[in-house]
Design a protein around this motif. Structure first.
Motif, PDB file in Angstrom:
ATOM      1  N   GLN A 160       0.820  -1.194   0.000  1.00 33.22           N
ATOM      2  CA  GLN A 160       0.000   0.000   0.000  1.00 33.22           C
ATOM      3  C   GLN A 160       0.866   1.261   0.000  1.00 33.22           C
ATOM      4  N   VAL A 161       0.373   2.291  -0.674  1.00 30.25           N
ATOM      5  CA  VAL A 161       1.071   3.578  -0.680  1.00 30.25           C
ATOM      6  C   VAL A 161       0.921   4.222   0.702  1.00 30.25           C
ATOM      7  N   VAL A 162       2.043   4.562   1.318  1.00 25.00           N
ATOM      8  CA  VAL A 162       1.989   5.185   2.645  1.00 25.00           C
ATOM      9  C   VAL A 162       2.316   6.679   2.592  1.00 25.00           C
ATOM     10  N   ARG A 163       3.048   7.099   1.561  1.00 21.31           N
ATOM     11  CA  ARG A 163       3.301   8.534   1.410  1.00 21.31           C
ATOM     12  C   ARG A 163       3.872   8.806   0.026  1.00 21.31           C
ATOM     13  N   LEU A 164       3.815  10.079  -0.353  1.00 23.70           N
ATOM     14  CA  LEU A 164       4.410  10.528  -1.616  1.00 23.70           C
ATOM     15  C   LEU A 164       5.345  11.684  -1.294  1.00 23.70           C
ATOM     16  N   GLU A 165       6.582  11.597  -1.777  1.00 20.61           N
ATOM     17  CA  GLU A 165       7.585  12.646  -1.524  1.00 20.61           C
ATOM     18  C   GLU A 165       7.872  13.364  -2.836  1.00 20.61           C
ATOM     19  N   ARG A 166       7.477  14.639  -2.922  1.00 25.99           N
ATOM     20  CA  ARG A 166       7.683  15.409  -4.149  1.00 25.99           C
ATOM     21  C   ARG A 166       9.089  16.013  -4.210  1.00 25.99           C
ATOM     22  N   VAL A 167       9.549  16.170  -5.433  1.00 30.18           N
ATOM     23  CA  VAL A 167      10.821  16.876  -5.660  1.00 30.18           C
ATOM     24  C   VAL A 167      10.602  18.358  -5.389  1.00 30.18           C
ATOM     25  N   ASP A 168      11.591  18.991  -4.852  1.00 34.54           N
ATOM     26  CA  ASP A 168      11.494  20.433  -4.574  1.00 34.54           C
ATOM     27  C   ASP A 168      11.124  21.192  -5.841  1.00 34.54           C
ATOM     28  N   ALA A 211      12.896  -0.445   7.027  1.00 35.38           N
ATOM     29  CA  ALA A 211      13.214  -1.814   6.603  1.00 35.38           C
ATOM     30  C   ALA A 211      12.079  -2.455   5.818  1.00 35.38           C
ATOM     31  N   ASP A 212      10.821  -2.083   6.122  1.00 35.70           N
ATOM     32  CA  ASP A 212       9.690  -2.716   5.458  1.00 35.70           C
ATOM     33  C   ASP A 212       9.079  -1.856   4.362  1.00 35.70           C
ATOM     34  N   GLU A 213       9.812  -0.821   3.931  1.00 38.23           N
ATOM     35  CA  GLU A 213       9.297   0.070   2.890  1.00 38.23           C
ATOM     36  C   GLU A 213      10.000  -0.185   1.561  1.00 38.23           C
ATOM     37  N   MET A 214       9.293   0.149   0.480  1.00 35.07           N
ATOM     38  CA  MET A 214       9.849   0.056  -0.864  1.00 35.07           C
ATOM     39  C   MET A 214       9.358   1.280  -1.636  1.00 35.07           C
ATOM     40  N   SER A 215       9.999   1.574  -2.759  1.00 27.56           N
ATOM     41  CA  SER A 215       9.622   2.799  -3.450  1.00 27.56           C
ATOM     42  C   SER A 215       9.665   2.634  -4.953  1.00 27.56           C
ATOM     43  N   THR A 216       8.976   3.547  -5.621  1.00 26.95           N
ATOM     44  CA  THR A 216       9.055   3.687  -7.073  1.00 26.95           C
ATOM     45  C   THR A 216       9.020   5.179  -7.372  1.00 26.95           C
ATOM     46  N   PHE A 217       9.350   5.563  -8.603  1.00 29.15           N
ATOM     47  CA  PHE A 217       9.514   6.981  -8.923  1.00 29.15           C
ATOM     48  C   PHE A 217       8.597   7.373 -10.077  1.00 29.15           C
ATOM     49  N   VAL A 218       8.269   8.663 -10.141  1.00 27.58           N
ATOM     50  CA  VAL A 218       7.361   9.176 -11.155  1.00 27.58           C
ATOM     51  C   VAL A 218       7.996  10.386 -11.825  1.00 27.58           C
ATOM     52  N   SER A 219       7.937  10.412 -13.149  1.00 27.79           N
ATOM     53  CA  SER A 219       8.347  11.614 -13.888  1.00 27.79           C
ATOM     54  C   SER A 219       7.181  12.065 -14.755  1.00 27.79           C
ATOM     55  N   ILE A 220       7.058  13.391 -14.931  1.00 31.72           N
ATOM     56  CA  ILE A 220       5.998  13.979 -15.744  1.00 31.72           C
ATOM     57  C   ILE A 220       6.641  14.914 -16.752  1.00 31.72           C
ATOM     58  N   ASP A 221       6.363  14.609 -18.034  1.00 26.50           N
ATOM     59  CA  ASP A 221       6.933  15.416 -19.130  1.00 26.50           C
ATOM     60  C   ASP A 221       8.450  15.486 -19.045  1.00 26.50           C
ATOM     61  N   GLY A 222       9.070  14.321 -18.756  1.00 26.16           N
ATOM     62  CA  GLY A 222      10.518  14.227 -18.767  1.00 26.16           C
ATOM     63  C   GLY A 222      11.206  14.809 -17.560  1.00 26.16           C
ATOM     64  N   ARG A 223      10.452  15.108 -16.499  1.00 23.66           N
ATOM     65  CA  ARG A 223      11.058  15.702 -15.299  1.00 23.66           C
ATOM     66  C   ARG A 223      10.640  14.892 -14.070  1.00 23.66           C
ATOM     67  N   LEU A 234       5.870   2.742  -0.586  1.00 23.16           N
ATOM     68  CA  LEU A 234       4.882   1.724  -0.278  1.00 23.16           C
ATOM     69  C   LEU A 234       5.419   0.789   0.790  1.00 23.16           C
ATOM     70  N   LYS A 235       4.557   0.087   1.434  1.00 22.45           N
ATOM     71  CA  LYS A 235       4.988  -0.920   2.403  1.00 22.45           C
ATOM     72  C   LYS A 235       3.953  -2.033   2.488  1.00 22.45           C
ATOM     73  N   ASP A 236       4.440  -3.178   2.935  1.00 20.66           N
ATOM     74  CA  ASP A 236       3.540  -4.291   3.218  1.00 20.66           C
ATOM     75  C   ASP A 236       2.694  -3.925   4.419  1.00 20.66           C
ATOM     76  N   VAL A 237       1.407  -4.100   4.302  1.00 22.55           N
ATOM     77  CA  VAL A 237       0.487  -3.797   5.399  1.00 22.55           C
ATOM     78  C   VAL A 237      -0.201  -5.092   5.814  1.00 22.55           C
ATOM     79  N   PRO A 238      -0.200  -5.416   7.095  1.00 28.88           N
ATOM     80  CA  PRO A 238      -0.887  -6.641   7.510  1.00 28.88           C
ATOM     81  C   PRO A 238      -2.368  -6.593   7.146  1.00 28.88           C
TER      82      PRO A 238
END
Length: 731
Positions: free
Chosen positions: A388-396, A511-523, A530-534
């Motif tokens: 499950q997605v637990v948070r989103l961290e935006r680029v400055d 330790a129990d978190e994983m991540s993926t990244f997003v780009s929009i219009d090449g940026r 995300l993390k495993d949720v019981p």
């Protein structure tokens, strides 16, 4: 009046099941009227039955022959034939000229068959409902150039591969040329107007055939949805109480019931390989199998028969009256063993099915009640199937807010098969709902408030491509969006050249978190964490297992120890075995049986001699859901696969399949199994106890022969009805 009509209808149904029963009932009339009528007069022989008595003799002869034939058939099928008690009892009543008792025994034999048929049907009710719901026909479209025939003809534009006019449509499309229009045309062409289909037996459906499923009909085979959307009732498959909305391109499973609109689909499996057929195979296998305890009960009917003859013989010898022999045997009944035991286990199997739990054999039901050690896989079993997605961290400096980024990432990830895709897609759908709510409330502050597609139910998506192992890309509402690995989404972005993810997002993952990244219009726009949720009920499930007396609970996982310990702490598991390969899991399960083996008691040795199976050895159970769980599921005494109704390698290797994706079904299955065995033992003990007491009373001439015949039937009814209580939810 209605109750009377209902009674006679049911009586007629019973008579059709056992035709000799009404004949025996009606025979009492001439027997009573002609009980002393001898048109041939007196004879010099002592044996001179009346005309009415000859009718009883003929009934007895038919019954004896039919019973002996049934015994031979039972023996051929590996069951113990102990109906010799009934044969000797009925012949002994004739020998002592107790004709009313003979007629009563014949009546009891055939009424007993009727009761057995009723009990078996009642016990199998949940299973037979599944069998009756099996689809038998399918509507195959016959439009030119469409379906399997077009594929065999070598058509390109209209081949089965691309579907011709029946191309699959992405659920995210709108009606603006992205493909949704094609799906709607498909629905109209084959669903709403001139239907152009031919109804054929379901076995004649070929791969690639385009099928029409009318409102309220059952989906005949597994396939791919071609209509824009459909509402499906999956209760026959996984017990899901509410209909499910599915969209173009989704898998449609056989056995699902279509909603109020016609749908079109393409067959991806033959009828014999479809999901519902697999369910029916499990049901049939469970119906035709016999648990160890039931086989033991069969075998125990033999010593019961010997005891009955001993009591009858002693009563005759001591009293000197052969009538006592008949009085004892007419009461002797092994039905609590021969009928009540299997009825209870079939009832338990049906109750499991009603709860969305299918077993392959009744032997599994016996094992379930004796489980001593349960091993759980972590991901997808103790935790939800998708991180499950637990948070989103935006680029400055990123101008899009969290909901816009999640929406675009989520709609792109709906096209991906990556393990993280479903969690991101879910978070994206929730973000889209929030944006639409704001838009409906009049908010127009976002960067693309007036752009095409904004404020619609689904964004417009084009040009979806996936780079396996790296990520997925698409155009969403005119924006180029990439979701995946850091290097993949930042490819070609000069500002990110030579930089790593840690340079942009310095906050370390847990330790129990994983991540993926997003780009929009090449940026680069953001990192999604995300993390495993019981599972919501995982902790309560494990607590319930402990309440049931399951002494050992373990987690087996290939994940890192730190991640596994976090989940274990949240659900309450102490024994955690992490960083395991599949072969390590196999070893752990196999060793558990040896380590926990108790000393075998004397009574268990007898049962093992009789039935070939120990009833006291420890039973291990592995609970999992993934393909990598399949070998361990097969190796454990019980492999339990948690599925959502779809066919997987895990469910094919398992002995128990949970169809509703609910881990709470694990203790429920064990509870049902234990209650089934408890009810079976109660029915057998009560039935045999009453029978032995009644035989002793008959040996002392306290129960007349005719009364004994009816008492024997009453004992059978009590034990069988008691066995049927295994159907009731009283846990």
């Amino acid at each position: 009046m209605g109750a009377i009509v209902t009674f006679f209808k049911k009586a007629w149904e019973v008579c059709k099941l056992v035709p000799p029963l009404p004949v025996t009932v009606l025979a009492v009339i001439p027997f009573a009227l002609l009980g002393s009528y001898r048109p041939w007069g007196e004879t010099p022989w002592q044996f001179n039955p009346s005309l009415g008595q000859w009718i009883v003799i003929l009934l007895v002869a038919y019954t004896v022959i039919d019973t002996l034939r049934g015994m031979v058939d039972d023996i051929r099928h590996g069951h113990v034939g102990v109906d010799i008690l009934a044969v000797v009892a009925i012949l002994s009543t004739l020998a002592v000229q107790e004709y009313w008792a003979s007629w009563a025994i014949v009546l009891m034999i055939f009424s007993g068959e009727a009761i057995e048929e009723y009990a078996q049907a009642k016990a199998k009710s949940s299973l037979t409902e599944l069998m009756k719901a099996a689809p038998v026909t399918a509507h195959v479209t016959r439009l030119p150039g469409v379906g399997a025939d077009a594929a065999r003809a070598g058509g390109s534009a209209r081949s089965a591969g691309d579907g011709g006019d029946f191309r699959p449509v992405a659920a995210s499309g709108t009606g603006d040329g992205t493909g949704a229009g094609t799906g709607a045309q498909a629905g109209r062409a084959a669903g709403e107007g001139d239907l152009h289909f031919e109804t054929v037996p379901v076995g004649q459906v070929k791969l690639g055939d385009v099928l029409v499923v009318l409102p309220g009909e059952t989906v005949p085979v597994d396939g791919e949805l071609l209509s824009v959307s459909a509402t499906l009732d999956l209760s026959n498959i996984n017990g899901e109480p509410l209909p499910r909305e599915v969209y173009a391109g989704a898998r449609v499973m056989s056995g699902a019931i279509n909603g109020s609109t016609t749908l079109t689909m393409r067959a991806t499996e033959l009828a014999r390989d479809s999901q519902y057929q697999r369910i029916l195979e499990l049901v049939s296998s469970a119906q035709n199998s016999r648990a160890t305890v039931v086989r033991t009960a069969d075998l125990l009917a033999v010593p019961f028969t010997v005891v009955s003859f001993l009591i009858a013989g002693c009563a005759w010898i001591i009293s000197g009256d052969p009538v006592r022999f008949a009085q004892v045997l007419v009461i002797a009944t092994p039905c609590p063993l021969l009928i009540a035991a299997p009825v209870a286990y079939i009832a338990g199997t049906g109750r499991l099915a009603r709860s969305g739990i299918l077993i392959k054999t009744q032997e599994v039901l016996e094992y379930l009640g004796r489980v001593s050690h349960v091993f759980f896989d972590k991901t997808g079993t103790l935790t939800v199937k998708k991180p499950q997605v637990v948070r989103l961290e935006r680029v400055d400096g990123e101008t899009y807010d969290d909901d816009h980024i999640l929406t675009m990432a989520g709609v792109v990830e709906t096209y991906s098969v990556h393990i993280l895709a479903q969690g991101i897609a879910k978070a994206g759908a929730e973000a889209l709902d929030r944006l639409n709510a704001k838009y409906a409330a009049g908010q127009r502050l976002c960067p693309e408030a007036d752009q095409p597609g904004h404020g619609t139910d689904r964004p417009v998506v084009r040009g979806v491509t996936e780079d396996s192992g790296n990520g997925v890309a698409a155009e969403v509402n005119g924006h180029r969006v990439r979701v995946g690995r850091f290097a993949y989404v930042t490819e070609g972005e000069a500002a990110m050249a030579g930089r790593a993810a840690a340079d942009v997002f310095p906050h370390a993952l847990a330790a129990d978190e994983m991540s993926t990244f997003v780009s929009i219009d090449g940026r680069l726009a953001a990192r999604i964490v995300l993390k495993d949720v019981p599972r919501a009920n995982a902790k309560a499930t494990l607590a319930r297992l402990r309440e049931l007396g399951v002494g050992h609970l373990s987690m087996l996982t290939g994940d890192k120890a730190a991640s596994a310990q976090v989940i274990a702490g949240e659900v309450g598991i102490d024994d955690v075995r992490a960083e395991l390969f599949p072969e390590d899991k196999l070893t752990a399960v196999r060793n558990a049986t040896v380590e926990q083996a108790p000393r075998q008691p004397w009574w268990d040795k007898i049962v093992q001699k009789l039935a070939g199976e120990s009833l006291s050895r420890p039973i291990t159970m592995m609970v999992g859901d993934g393909v990598n769980d399949a070998p361990v599921l097969a190796a454990a005494d019980i492999g339990m696969a948690i599925t959502d109704g779809t066919s997987t390698a895990a469910s094919e290797s398992a002995q128990v399949v949970i169809m509703n994706d609910d881990i709470g079904a694990v203790p429920r299955a064990i509870g049902i199994a234990r209650r089934t065995k408890r009810v079976m033992l109660q029915a057998v003990c009560v039935g045999l106890g009453l029978s032995i007491v009644a035989m002793v009373c008959a040996a002392f001439n306290l129960i007349p022969t005719v009364a004994g015949a009816f008492l024997q039937e009453a004992i059978d009814v009590v034990s069988i009805l008691w066995a049927l209580t295994a159907l009731f939810d009283r846990d």
